[in-house]
Design a protein around this motif. Structure first.
Motif, PDB file in Angstrom:
ATOM      1  N   ALA A   1     -18.082  11.407  22.585  1.00 30.78           N
ATOM      2  CA  ALA A   1     -17.804  12.277  21.260  1.00 30.78           C
ATOM      3  C   ALA A   1     -16.387  13.072  21.544  1.00 30.78           C
ATOM      4  O   ALA A   1     -15.544  13.058  20.665  1.00 30.78           O
ATOM      5  CB  ALA A   1     -18.804  12.913  20.705  1.00 30.78           C
ATOM      6  N   GLU A   2     -16.304  13.887  22.528  1.00 32.36           N
ATOM      7  CA  GLU A   2     -15.213  14.944  22.832  1.00 32.36           C
ATOM      8  C   GLU A   2     -14.095  14.048  23.279  1.00 32.36           C
ATOM      9  O   GLU A   2     -13.013  14.382  22.762  1.00 32.36           O
ATOM     10  CB  GLU A   2     -15.833  15.603  24.289  1.00 32.36           C
ATOM     11  N   GLU A   3     -14.223  12.851  23.835  1.00 31.14           N
ATOM     12  CA  GLU A   3     -13.145  12.016  24.214  1.00 31.14           C
ATOM     13  C   GLU A   3     -12.506  11.518  23.037  1.00 31.14           C
ATOM     14  O   GLU A   3     -11.301  11.453  22.727  1.00 31.14           O
ATOM     15  CB  GLU A   3     -13.600  10.642  25.035  1.00 31.14           C
ATOM     16  N   ALA A   4     -13.373  11.048  22.194  1.00 28.38           N
ATOM     17  CA  ALA A   4     -12.757  10.663  20.879  1.00 28.38           C
ATOM     18  C   ALA A   4     -12.069  11.341  19.970  1.00 28.38           C
ATOM     19  O   ALA A   4     -11.296  11.418  19.067  1.00 28.38           O
ATOM     20  CB  ALA A   4     -14.089   9.750  19.917  1.00 28.38           C
ATOM     21  N   GLY A   5     -12.816  12.793  20.218  1.00 24.36           N
ATOM     22  CA  GLY A   5     -12.416  13.966  19.280  1.00 24.36           C
ATOM     23  C   GLY A   5     -10.883  14.184  19.704  1.00 24.36           C
ATOM     24  O   GLY A   5      -9.939  14.659  18.964  1.00 24.36           O
ATOM     25  N   ASP A   6     -10.651  14.172  21.082  1.00 23.17           N
ATOM     26  CA  ASP A   6      -9.339  14.626  21.516  1.00 23.17           C
ATOM     27  C   ASP A   6      -8.327  13.582  21.131  1.00 23.17           C
ATOM     28  O   ASP A   6      -7.214  13.859  20.918  1.00 23.17           O
ATOM     29  CB  ASP A   6      -9.643  14.709  23.241  1.00 23.17           C
ATOM     30  N   LYS A   7      -8.741  12.208  21.301  1.00 19.82           N
ATOM     31  CA  LYS A   7      -7.556  11.359  20.898  1.00 19.82           C
ATOM     32  C   LYS A   7      -7.607  11.239  19.299  1.00 19.82           C
ATOM     33  O   LYS A   7      -6.383  11.271  19.103  1.00 19.82           O
ATOM     34  CB  LYS A   7      -8.301   9.898  21.094  1.00 19.82           C
ATOM     35  N   PHE A   8      -8.449  11.772  18.548  1.00 22.43           N
ATOM     36  CA  PHE A   8      -8.185  11.929  17.245  1.00 22.43           C
ATOM     37  C   PHE A   8      -7.238  13.068  16.920  1.00 22.43           C
ATOM     38  O   PHE A   8      -6.247  13.038  16.364  1.00 22.43           O
ATOM     39  CB  PHE A   8      -9.467  12.149  16.475  1.00 22.43           C
ATOM     40  N   GLU A   9      -7.542  14.220  17.615  1.00 20.61           N
ATOM     41  CA  GLU A   9      -6.601  15.174  17.572  1.00 20.61           C
ATOM     42  C   GLU A   9      -5.017  15.058  18.113  1.00 20.61           C
ATOM     43  O   GLU A   9      -4.047  15.407  17.398  1.00 20.61           O
ATOM     44  CB  GLU A   9      -7.241  16.583  18.344  1.00 20.61           C
ATOM     45  N   GLU A  10      -4.995  14.117  19.255  1.00 20.93           N
ATOM     46  CA  GLU A  10      -3.798  13.870  19.721  1.00 20.93           C
ATOM     47  C   GLU A  10      -2.949  12.890  18.524  1.00 20.93           C
ATOM     48  O   GLU A  10      -1.908  13.079  18.515  1.00 20.93           O
ATOM     49  CB  GLU A  10      -3.676  13.106  20.851  1.00 20.93           C
ATOM     50  N   ARG A  11      -3.668  12.185  18.145  1.00 17.02           N
ATOM     51  CA  ARG A  11      -3.089  11.133  17.157  1.00 17.02           C
ATOM     52  C   ARG A  11      -2.532  11.912  15.670  1.00 17.02           C
ATOM     53  O   ARG A  11      -1.428  11.664  15.296  1.00 17.02           O
ATOM     54  CB  ARG A  11      -4.002  10.262  16.689  1.00 17.02           C
TER      55      ARG A  11
END
Length: 68
Positions: free
Chosen positions: A38-48
């Motif tokens: 979930a943290e990784e997905a959140g980081d990717k979402f924030e980056e995008r």
């Protein structure tokens, strides 16, 4: 008689509750893995979203330059 049965039942429940279960550690491992994912997905979402925001700002700047 009821007291001895009650004490025996309580002791057996305590024994089962105090044993560490392999299922419990699997549950903890799964929870940690889900949290990390979930943290990784959140980081990717924030980056995008940051990239999309930058593109929007650049497009806005280009439009302003063309208008001027």
């Amino acid at each position: 008689m009821k007291k001895s049965i009650f004490l025996l039942a309580a002791a057996s429940l305590f024994t089962f509750a105090s044993c560490e279960s392999g299922n419990e550690t699997r549950t903890e491992d799964t929870s940690e893995r889900i949290e990390e994912d979930a943290e990784e997905a959140g980081d990717k979402f924030e980056e995008r979203t940051d990239e999309a925001g930058d593109k929007i700002e650049d497009a806005g700047d280009d439009i302003e330059d063309k208008v001027d």
